[in-house]
Write a protein that holds these residues in place. Sequence first.
Motif, mmCIF file in Angstrom:
data_model
loop_
_atom_site.group_PDB
_atom_site.id
_atom_site.type_symbol
_atom_site.label_atom_id
_atom_site.label_comp_id
_atom_site.label_asym_id
_atom_site.label_seq_id
_atom_site.Cartn_x
_atom_site.Cartn_y
_atom_site.Cartn_z
ATOM 1 N N UNK A 255 0.830 -1.201 0.000
ATOM 2 C CA UNK A 255 0.000 0.000 0.000
ATOM 3 C C UNK A 255 0.866 1.253 0.000
ATOM 4 N N UNK A 256 0.240 2.381 -0.290
ATOM 5 C CA UNK A 256 0.920 3.668 -0.250
ATOM 6 C C UNK A 256 0.200 4.567 0.755
ATOM 7 N N UNK A 257 0.938 5.093 1.710
ATOM 8 C CA UNK A 257 0.404 6.080 2.645
ATOM 9 C C UNK A 257 0.982 7.438 2.248
ATOM 10 N N UNK A 258 0.167 8.463 2.256
ATOM 11 C CA UNK A 258 0.628 9.784 1.815
ATOM 12 C C UNK A 258 -0.220 10.864 2.471
ATOM 13 N N UNK A 259 0.201 12.088 2.288
ATOM 14 C CA UNK A 259 -0.565 13.228 2.771
ATOM 15 C C UNK A 259 -1.717 13.528 1.818
ATOM 16 N N UNK A 260 -2.739 14.267 2.266
ATOM 17 C CA UNK A 260 -3.828 14.640 1.359
ATOM 18 C C UNK A 260 -3.381 15.598 0.259
ATOM 19 N N UNK A 261 -2.389 16.451 0.543
ATOM 20 C CA UNK A 261 -1.957 17.454 -0.429
ATOM 21 C C UNK A 261 -1.312 16.794 -1.639
ATOM 22 N N UNK A 262 -1.617 17.325 -2.822
ATOM 23 C CA UNK A 262 -0.972 16.871 -4.050
ATOM 24 C C UNK A 262 -0.981 18.014 -5.053
ATOM 25 N N UNK A 263 0.107 18.146 -5.789
ATOM 26 C CA UNK A 263 0.209 19.190 -6.809
ATOM 27 C C UNK A 263 0.982 18.659 -8.001
ATOM 28 N N UNK A 264 0.543 19.068 -9.181
ATOM 29 C CA UNK A 264 1.214 18.665 -10.420
ATOM 30 C C UNK A 264 1.062 19.814 -11.414
ATOM 31 N N UNK A 265 2.185 20.394 -11.802
ATOM 32 C CA UNK A 265 2.211 21.486 -12.774
ATOM 33 C C UNK A 265 3.010 20.995 -13.975
ATOM 34 N N UNK A 266 2.426 21.121 -15.170
ATOM 35 C CA UNK A 266 3.023 20.550 -16.371
ATOM 36 C C UNK A 266 3.059 21.554 -17.507
ATOM 37 N N UNK A 267 4.165 21.568 -18.241
ATOM 38 C CA UNK A 267 4.186 22.305 -19.504
ATOM 39 C C UNK A 267 3.328 21.562 -20.517
ATOM 40 N N UNK A 268 2.509 22.290 -21.227
ATOM 41 C CA UNK A 268 1.549 21.653 -22.138
ATOM 42 C C UNK A 268 2.205 21.398 -23.490
ATOM 43 N N UNK A 269 3.112 20.409 -23.519
ATOM 44 C CA UNK A 269 3.816 20.024 -24.751
ATOM 45 C C UNK A 269 3.610 18.528 -24.979
ATOM 46 N N UNK A 270 2.519 18.190 -25.647
ATOM 47 C CA UNK A 270 2.166 16.791 -25.869
ATOM 48 C C UNK A 270 1.660 16.618 -27.300
ATOM 49 N N UNK A 271 2.560 16.685 -28.276
ATOM 50 C CA UNK A 271 2.134 16.615 -29.673
ATOM 51 C C UNK A 271 1.455 15.301 -30.036
ATOM 52 N N UNK A 272 1.714 14.229 -29.282
ATOM 53 C CA UNK A 272 1.061 12.948 -29.561
ATOM 54 C C UNK A 272 -0.264 12.801 -28.818
ATOM 55 N N UNK A 273 -0.681 13.871 -28.138
ATOM 56 C CA UNK A 273 -1.910 13.825 -27.366
ATOM 57 C C UNK A 273 -1.638 13.548 -25.895
ATOM 58 N N UNK A 274 -2.643 13.800 -25.077
ATOM 59 C CA UNK A 274 -2.515 13.563 -23.640
ATOM 60 C C UNK A 274 -3.900 13.380 -23.032
ATOM 61 N N UNK A 275 -3.963 12.763 -21.846
ATOM 62 C CA UNK A 275 -5.245 12.694 -21.137
ATOM 63 C C UNK A 275 -5.636 14.068 -20.609
ATOM 64 N N UNK A 276 -6.916 14.264 -20.384
ATOM 65 C CA UNK A 276 -7.444 15.568 -19.946
ATOM 66 C C UNK A 276 -7.250 15.740 -18.447
ATOM 67 N N UNK A 277 -6.001 15.755 -18.018
ATOM 68 C CA UNK A 277 -5.694 15.806 -16.592
ATOM 69 C C UNK A 277 -6.083 17.127 -15.948
ATOM 70 N N UNK A 278 -6.277 18.154 -16.742
ATOM 71 C CA UNK A 278 -6.718 19.424 -16.166
ATOM 72 C C UNK A 278 -8.078 19.287 -15.495
ATOM 73 N N UNK A 279 -8.863 18.282 -15.866
ATOM 74 C CA UNK A 279 -10.182 18.091 -15.254
ATOM 75 C C UNK A 279 -10.098 17.469 -13.873
#
Length: 491
Positions: A255-279
């Motif tokens: 299992x994985x134990x972690x804090x509630x906080x999470x952050x992910x900031x990404x440069x939007x450079x995905x010419x082959x496409x990407x999942x809609x993670x902004x949602x």
Amino acid sequence: MATRLSLANLGSLPENVARPIYSRDRLSCGIVHFGVGNFHRAHQAVYLDALFAKGRDHDWAIVGTGVMSGDAKACEILAGQDYLTTVVEQDATHSTARVTGAMIAMIKPRDTAAQLARLVDPATRIVSLTITEGGYLVDPATGTFDPTHPAVVADAAAPDRPKTIFGLISSALRQRRKTGIAPFTVMSCDNVPHNGVVARNAVAGLTRLFDPELAEWITAEVAFPNSMVDRITPATSERERRLLTENFGVEDNWPVFCEPFSQWVLEDQFPAGRPALETVGVEFVRDVGPYETMKIRILNGGHAIIAYPAGLLGIHFVHDAMAEPIIAAFLDKVTRDEIIPILPPVPNTNHDDYHGLIRRRFANPKIGDTITRLCLDGSSRQPKFIVPTIADRLDRGMPVDGLALESALWCRYCYGETEAGEVIAPNDPNWDRLQSVARMAKDNASAWLGMTDIYGALGQQPVFAAAFSHAITALWRDGVFTSLRRYVDSA
């Protein structure tokens, strides 16, 4: 009786454990991920699990793999529970558990044919990495790719039989180019400054040794977005497995134990496409630089600031270190006086507020993060998390007394003995060398700063050299507590 984690048992899990609400049978691979450790499963996999729960982008599931011996054990454990992971989020007052299903398979390390087949498959549009700060084959002193690394030399001599992650990526890109398949995006998720650039330099740098023209094509045509990732995720021990069974009635071997906080900031450079993670909360920006500089220097640098005095004082847990007033005060003063003043502005962010957030996260008593984990691999982490701030301050003619004291505390820790005389177990791939130099530095401070692969030319800077010499002398003469108090009370 706890319920063993598996696809067949999902419906039998206790009601207080969330589980995937999408059909795993409808997922297909879009991402190959190297380095299926705790952070990946508490971060990238959680975001994708949340996205799949929205009923979309089911062609972006993860197939994990790796090249290290530990990856074989990971494959064995996760295969035994259908690649499901229980993620437990904890703060001081509340805990939640969820089973994530974003990973659908793993490929064993050294199964090169299977790895390359998956990487060449047109369905694979992103290759992501969490391979630790030390996994990018760089020269610590310069931060640039090291073409003389033995693993690099071996892959360059036999590019059709790659053993490194970067050799596998290079070989797969060569095959995709040859057959007219568009390149995938390489997405680093490691705590490395400019991690996308570092990943590109590693792939192209290795490739350049045996196919310069392909290397130029990779540099020009393959996307390597920079990212900033953040979630405190300790290693799993028997403690976490026991707590999961006792509190949630789930038997999960990893299992994985972690804090509630999470952050992910990404440069939007995905010419082959990407999942809609902004949602599901990922922030896509044009320039990750200010975010990653703030995070690496305040959070990762902060970890180093509290880790070594705590380790020398025999403190086991991070939250207990934060409960020691002098360690918390040391963190506050170094961060506010020496780190924050030279940080670039970050959109919609106040640096002092961010430091307050980090402070509260460090103090979370439920995480069980250990000082030993924070002290790990200083020879790789110090050049990324501490040394750049020292260099920037020296370039501006600013004092570095607190950061020099942090460096001296790391040196004193590498001596291998706490203030109580207890042995500190080896905690760095270069431990033997570090311990030898730390013992010389007890009487000759310049020996420590002479490690140019760590400090570059900083060891010759009179201001830093004097501050470090003063700090290491004081630590041996007066001890950790008095040395911290003297700095905290200084103007």
